[in-house]
Design an enzyme around this catalytic site. Structure first.
Site, mmCIF file in Angstrom:
data_model
loop_
_atom_site.group_PDB
_atom_site.id
_atom_site.type_symbol
_atom_site.label_atom_id
_atom_site.label_comp_id
_atom_site.label_asym_id
_atom_site.label_seq_id
_atom_site.Cartn_x
_atom_site.Cartn_y
_atom_site.Cartn_z
ATOM 1 N NE ARG A 156 -3.748 -1.988 2.727
ATOM 2 C CZ ARG A 156 -4.938 -2.074 2.151
ATOM 3 N NH1 ARG A 156 -5.323 -1.140 1.307
ATOM 4 N NH2 ARG A 156 -5.740 -3.091 2.402
ATOM 5 N N GLY A 157 0.280 2.361 -0.314
ATOM 6 C CA GLY A 157 0.996 3.622 -0.189
ATOM 7 C C GLY A 157 1.452 4.188 -1.517
ATOM 8 N N GLY A 181 -7.532 -1.491 -6.102
ATOM 9 C CA GLY A 181 -8.749 -0.780 -5.761
ATOM 10 C C GLY A 181 -8.681 0.690 -6.090
ATOM 11 C CB THR A 210 -12.799 -2.939 -4.483
ATOM 12 O OG1 THR A 210 -13.557 -2.711 -3.303
ATOM 13 C CG2 THR A 210 -13.690 -2.772 -5.692
ATOM 14 C CG ASP A 212 -15.133 -3.358 0.871
ATOM 15 O OD1 ASP A 212 -15.055 -4.490 1.377
ATOM 16 O OD2 ASP A 212 -14.574 -2.356 1.357
ATOM 17 N NE ARG A 257 -11.109 1.423 4.307
ATOM 18 C CZ ARG A 257 -10.543 0.639 3.386
ATOM 19 N NH1 ARG A 257 -11.029 0.605 2.166
ATOM 20 N NH2 ARG A 257 -9.499 -0.094 3.687
ATOM 21 C CB ILE A 366 -13.075 -13.403 3.761
ATOM 22 C CG1 ILE A 366 -14.014 -14.135 4.717
ATOM 23 C CG2 ILE A 366 -13.822 -12.984 2.500
ATOM 24 C CD1 ILE A 366 -15.138 -13.278 5.250
ATOM 25 N NE ARG A 367 -6.052 -9.211 3.511
ATOM 26 C CZ ARG A 367 -5.333 -8.103 3.550
ATOM 27 N NH1 ARG A 367 -5.885 -6.951 3.256
ATOM 28 N NH2 ARG A 367 -4.063 -8.151 3.898
#
Length: 444
Positions: A156-157, A181, A210, A212, A257, A366-367
């Site tokens: 990330r980042g 994402g 994603t 979500d 989220r 899950i992910r």
């Protein structure tokens, strides 16, 4: 949506496609009727009769998306094309399937043999990290769909955009595929802006990752089907925990989220859930019609209860403070699952009621799951359509699906806002009807 215009959905192109596609060469005799997509083909956003009549009466062209698929003519010469693939952000079921689909699509459909993997997300473009590029071939990726996670690693980042494009230019990369994402796709867009500023002919294509399912103008994103399918089996086991104790309460916290799609669909798939709490709808915790009193009614009547909560739900219950962001720029939410567990325990203690509260957070399980068959097929289709678009010279686009058709969208449109559950729509009403939770528990 009202602020968007027809031209906002135009996908950029590097230039005119003048090279006859290898796919057309291979099939023109064996399958002369095979469909090739013309750039004028579009998928309408609103397919309702009302929208049609409105557009007809106003004589305005309705919002539509560019149809994805193989073109007869392409922009890049396959024999001279070098492609790179990078995976960023959190893990999600199906990433390896997408990598495999990209490699096989480039290699077998377009005869592109120069394919490289960028390790550990956007860090892999920065030489200081020391992550070497990995050569990708069909033999390297032949079995990776059998495993969760990503063979390329992720991170990330943000990284230095100029340095990243320096690497693309130095390595003679013609096409960059980004799997990630909202933050990853936004990064893709900024990379493309720097590419344009330098006058380079490099295409960038995004495959939205994603779990979500919160990307706009897309029916769903890959990994979502696997996520709520896996979540449903965990919810089933949580129900067993709840019923296994007198006045048993099980809480399952699922990812989500800003959008509660996983929680809602897992509850519909496993209709033993009694309460679903999502970010889109605030709920009263302590009032006479609040969650705790409704939970007490349920436990009094049936002596067990099952609660599913999305990670972004109930943030209004915490004291306001300075926002803390993660490396992707997302707001770090307070832990609603632990909060619910503690408040439920305190509430029943104050009511002098015996209760056994179990809290389950299966997010990382899950992910990192392997994609279920439906997701595996979807991942491959997304990957192949990304290859078609990039080889045709489209750039700064993301692949989606709308009305069961694959589409190309400009990244700025796809990332402008996040898709959320309409609390007045059929999905949420199905949840309310299935769980039986009271409508008036929620504050409008």
């Amino acid at each position: 949506m009202n602020d968007l215009k027809r031209e906002d959905f135009e996908v950029k192109k590097l230039g005119k496609a003048t090279i006859l596609s290898p796919i057309y060469k291979n099939y023109k005799e064996a399958a002369p009727d095979k469909e090739y997509i013309d750039d004028s083909r579009r998928i309408i956003y609103d397919a309702s009769l009302d929208a049609f009549n409105s557009a007809k009466s106003s004589e305005e062209e309705p919002i539509s998306f560019l149809k994805a698929g193989a073109r007869k003519d392409i922009y890049f010469d396959p024999s001279k094309t070098k492609a790179a693939i990078v995976t960023c952000g959190g893990l999600c079921p199906g990433i390896n399937n997408v990598i495999r689909g990209l490699v096989n699509g480039l290699y077998y459909r377009y005869n592109v043999k120069n394919i490289w993997g960028i390790q550990y997300g956007y860090q892999g473009f920065i030489s200081d990290y020391g992550h070497e590029m990995v050569k990708l071939t069909p033999n390297v990726v032949k079995d990776i769909h059998l495993f969760g996670g990503t063979i390329l690693g992720s991170s990330r980042g943000r990284q230095d955009i100029s340095a990243m494009v320096d690497t693309l230019e130095r390595e003679n990369i013609n096409i960059l595929f980004t799997i990630g994402g909202d933050g990853t796709l936004s990064g893709n867009h900024v990379i493309q802006q720097e590419i344009e500023r330098r006058g380079l002919k490099i295409a960038t294509a995004g495959i939205p990752k994603t779990i979500d399912n919160d990307v706009n103008f897309m029916t769903k994103t890959f990994g979502f089907d696997t996520a709520f399918t896996t979540a449903a089996s965990i919810v089933r086991d949580a129900h067993n925990e709840a019923t296994g104790a007198y006045n048993g309460v099980a809480i399952v916290k699922l990812m989500g989220r800003d959008s509660g799609f996983i929680a809602a669909n897992a509850a519909l798939a496993m209709p033993d859930v009694n309460f679903v709490l999502i970010p889109e709808s605030k709920f009263d915790m302590y009032g006479p019609k609040g969650f705790l009193n409704e939970l007490k009614k349920r436990v009094d009547e049936r002596h067990h209860a099952l609660v599913v909560v999305a990670e972004g739900a109930g943030q209004h219950l915490f004291e306001e403070g300075d926002e803390v962001l993660d490396k992707s720029g997302n707001v770090k939410h307070k832990d609603i699952g632990v909060y619910l567990k503690d408040e439920i325990n305190k509430f029943f203690a104050n009511e002098n009621m015996e209760a056994t509260v179990k809290y389950i957070d299966p997010s990382y399980i899950i992910r990192s799951e392997v994609a279920i068959p439906a997701d595996s097929v979807f991942c491959n289709d997304l990957a192949l359509n990304a290859v078609h678009g990039a080889m045709a010279g489209f750039t700064d686009f993301v692949v989606g699906r709308w009305h069961n058709q694959f589409t190309y969208l400009p990244i700025p449109v796809a990332t402008a806002s996040r898709k959320k559950i309409d609390i007045d729509g059929p999905l949420w009403w199905s949840v309310l009807e299935t769980t039986g939770q009271p409508i008036n528990m929620y504050n409008e």
